[in-house]
Design a protein around this motif. Sequence first.
Motif, short mmCIF file in Angstrom:
data_model
loop_
_atom_site.label_atom_id
_atom_site.label_comp_id
_atom_site.label_asym_id
_atom_site.label_seq_id
_atom_site.Cartn_x
_atom_site.Cartn_y
_atom_site.Cartn_z
N GLY A 182 93.29 15.60 83.01
CA GLY A 182 92.64 14.29 82.88
C GLY A 182 92.52 13.50 84.16
O GLY A 182 92.43 12.28 84.13
N GLN A 183 92.44 14.18 85.30
CA GLN A 183 92.31 13.50 86.60
C GLN A 183 90.83 13.24 86.87
O GLN A 183 90.11 14.12 87.35
CB GLN A 183 92.94 14.34 87.70
CG GLN A 183 94.42 14.63 87.49
CD GLN A 183 94.98 15.48 88.61
OE1 GLN A 183 94.94 15.09 89.79
NE2 GLN A 183 95.52 16.64 88.27
N VAL A 184 90.38 12.05 86.59
CA VAL A 184 88.96 11.74 86.65
C VAL A 184 88.41 11.79 88.07
O VAL A 184 87.35 12.40 88.32
CB VAL A 184 88.69 10.36 86.03
CG1 VAL A 184 87.21 10.02 86.12
CG2 VAL A 184 89.15 10.32 84.57
N THR A 185 89.08 11.15 89.02
CA THR A 185 88.56 11.08 90.39
C THR A 185 88.43 12.46 91.02
O THR A 185 87.36 12.80 91.57
CB THR A 185 89.42 10.16 91.26
OG1 THR A 185 89.42 8.84 90.68
CG2 THR A 185 88.87 10.08 92.67
N PRO A 186 89.47 13.30 90.99
CA PRO A 186 89.31 14.66 91.55
C PRO A 186 88.21 15.46 90.85
O PRO A 186 87.50 16.22 91.50
CB PRO A 186 90.68 15.30 91.31
CG PRO A 186 91.63 14.15 91.24
CD PRO A 186 90.86 13.06 90.57
N LEU A 187 88.06 15.23 89.54
CA LEU A 187 87.01 15.93 88.79
C LEU A 187 85.64 15.50 89.29
O LEU A 187 84.76 16.34 89.56
CB LEU A 187 87.16 15.63 87.31
CG LEU A 187 86.18 16.34 86.36
CD1 LEU A 187 86.47 17.84 86.31
CD2 LEU A 187 86.25 15.74 84.97
N MET A 188 85.45 14.20 89.44
CA MET A 188 84.16 13.67 89.90
C MET A 188 83.84 14.17 91.31
O MET A 188 82.68 14.45 91.63
CB MET A 188 84.21 12.15 89.88
CG MET A 188 84.40 11.53 88.51
SD MET A 188 82.84 11.30 87.63
CE MET A 188 82.22 9.85 88.47
N ASP A 189 84.86 14.29 92.14
CA ASP A 189 84.65 14.71 93.52
C ASP A 189 84.13 16.14 93.61
O ASP A 189 83.51 16.51 94.62
CB ASP A 189 85.95 14.59 94.32
CG ASP A 189 86.34 13.14 94.60
OD1 ASP A 189 85.47 12.27 94.47
OD2 ASP A 189 87.52 12.90 94.94
N LEU A 190 84.39 16.94 92.59
CA LEU A 190 83.96 18.33 92.61
C LEU A 190 82.55 18.52 92.05
O LEU A 190 81.98 19.61 92.16
CB LEU A 190 84.95 19.18 91.79
CG LEU A 190 86.35 19.33 92.38
CD1 LEU A 190 87.29 19.93 91.35
CD2 LEU A 190 86.31 20.20 93.63
N LEU A 191 81.99 17.47 91.45
CA LEU A 191 80.67 17.57 90.84
C LEU A 191 79.59 17.02 91.77
O LEU A 191 79.76 15.97 92.38
CB LEU A 191 80.64 16.78 89.52
CG LEU A 191 81.60 17.25 88.42
CD1 LEU A 191 81.57 16.27 87.25
CD2 LEU A 191 81.23 18.65 87.95
N ALA A 192 78.47 17.73 91.86
CA ALA A 192 77.33 17.23 92.62
C ALA A 192 76.70 16.06 91.86
O ALA A 192 76.81 15.99 90.63
CB ALA A 192 76.30 18.34 92.80
N PRO A 193 76.08 15.11 92.55
CA PRO A 193 75.48 13.95 91.87
C PRO A 193 74.49 14.34 90.77
O PRO A 193 74.41 13.67 89.74
CB PRO A 193 74.78 13.20 93.01
CG PRO A 193 75.53 13.59 94.24
CD PRO A 193 75.94 15.03 94.02
N ASP A 194 73.73 15.43 90.98
CA ASP A 194 72.72 15.83 90.01
C ASP A 194 73.17 17.03 89.17
O ASP A 194 72.35 17.80 88.67
CB ASP A 194 71.40 16.15 90.71
CG ASP A 194 71.56 17.27 91.75
OD1 ASP A 194 72.72 17.65 92.06
OD2 ASP A 194 70.53 17.76 92.25
N VAL A 195 74.46 17.19 88.99
CA VAL A 195 75.00 18.31 88.23
C VAL A 195 74.42 18.34 86.82
O VAL A 195 74.14 17.29 86.22
CB VAL A 195 76.55 18.23 88.18
CG1 VAL A 195 77.01 16.95 87.51
CG2 VAL A 195 77.13 19.45 87.48
N VAL A 196 74.22 19.55 86.31
CA VAL A 196 73.66 19.74 84.96
C VAL A 196 74.62 20.60 84.15
O VAL A 196 75.11 21.63 84.63
CB VAL A 196 72.29 20.42 85.01
CG1 VAL A 196 71.76 20.66 83.60
CG2 VAL A 196 71.30 19.58 85.81
#
Length: 301
Positions: A182-196
């Motif tokens: 449930g670590q939101v920030t590290p998860l977001m950091d691994l996703l590209a802005p336009d991830v699908v």
Amino acid sequence: MTEDVFTEHRPLLFTIAYELLGSAADAEDVLQESYLRWSAVDPAAVEHPRAYLVRVVTRQALNHLRAVRSRREEYVGTWLPEPIRTAPEVSEDVVLAESVSMAVMLVLETLNPTERAVFVLHEVFGYTHGEIAASIGKTEVTVRQIAHRARRHVHARRRRFEPDSKATRGIVEQFLLAATTGQVTPLMDLLAPDVVQISDGGGKAVAARRPVIGRDDVARFVLGVIRTATTATTRVELATYNGMPAARFLTDGELDWLVAFEIVGGRITGLYGMRNPDKLHCAEMVHPLDRRGPSHGNHDR
């Protein structure tokens, strides 16, 4: 003798059939039909067995593809290709790995059957326009026109691709750790802005009916799925599917769902989640893929 020749070329024939159909089960059906046709001929009368078998498989796959297209149009939710477990060495052939990646396979779905056959045979397997014309019953001039149109269509829609590697698996491991804790920030950091994120439940398992787009929405979706779809008995394994790093989610020892990851420049740009049980029942088997055939030389003439 007949069986030995077919077995020798089977990885190449399966790869062609799978790329034309997007289904391992359908590809196996085509190979079975093709073997029956091959076993009915005198091998001594066939000067170039590989060319003959490729032609038979191509024609059978085209017939099959035309028959199933209407079913796919009526598919419940988003249709994804049936994922196939691939050996790590597939990633060493970038052309092959890209051609079976989920993103490219989805683009191939937007071509009509003839365009798909021409594109795959020419761009992936290197067959000449003349050889393809003989396989699909068109003139060489027509095949050239189809090839140009299909290439332009695919290149305009294809996404960048990085095959499975130690680096991309490391990113998947970080992603899974962040998602399961449930670590939101590290998860977001691994996703590209336009991830699908695209899910396929086939109407037989819970899955998003439409693609989820954008870092925020995908992060929320992933965290929600991890929270609701995993239990204390769920085990996660890393594997390679379609030349891409993937995670297998097993509940009570049974494969419940798998996710293939598209990674570019250190960020996850695509997640392809398969939950349709009909497309998971053969997901344990590693499928040998080959785009040149056993001689690894020029095509039979």
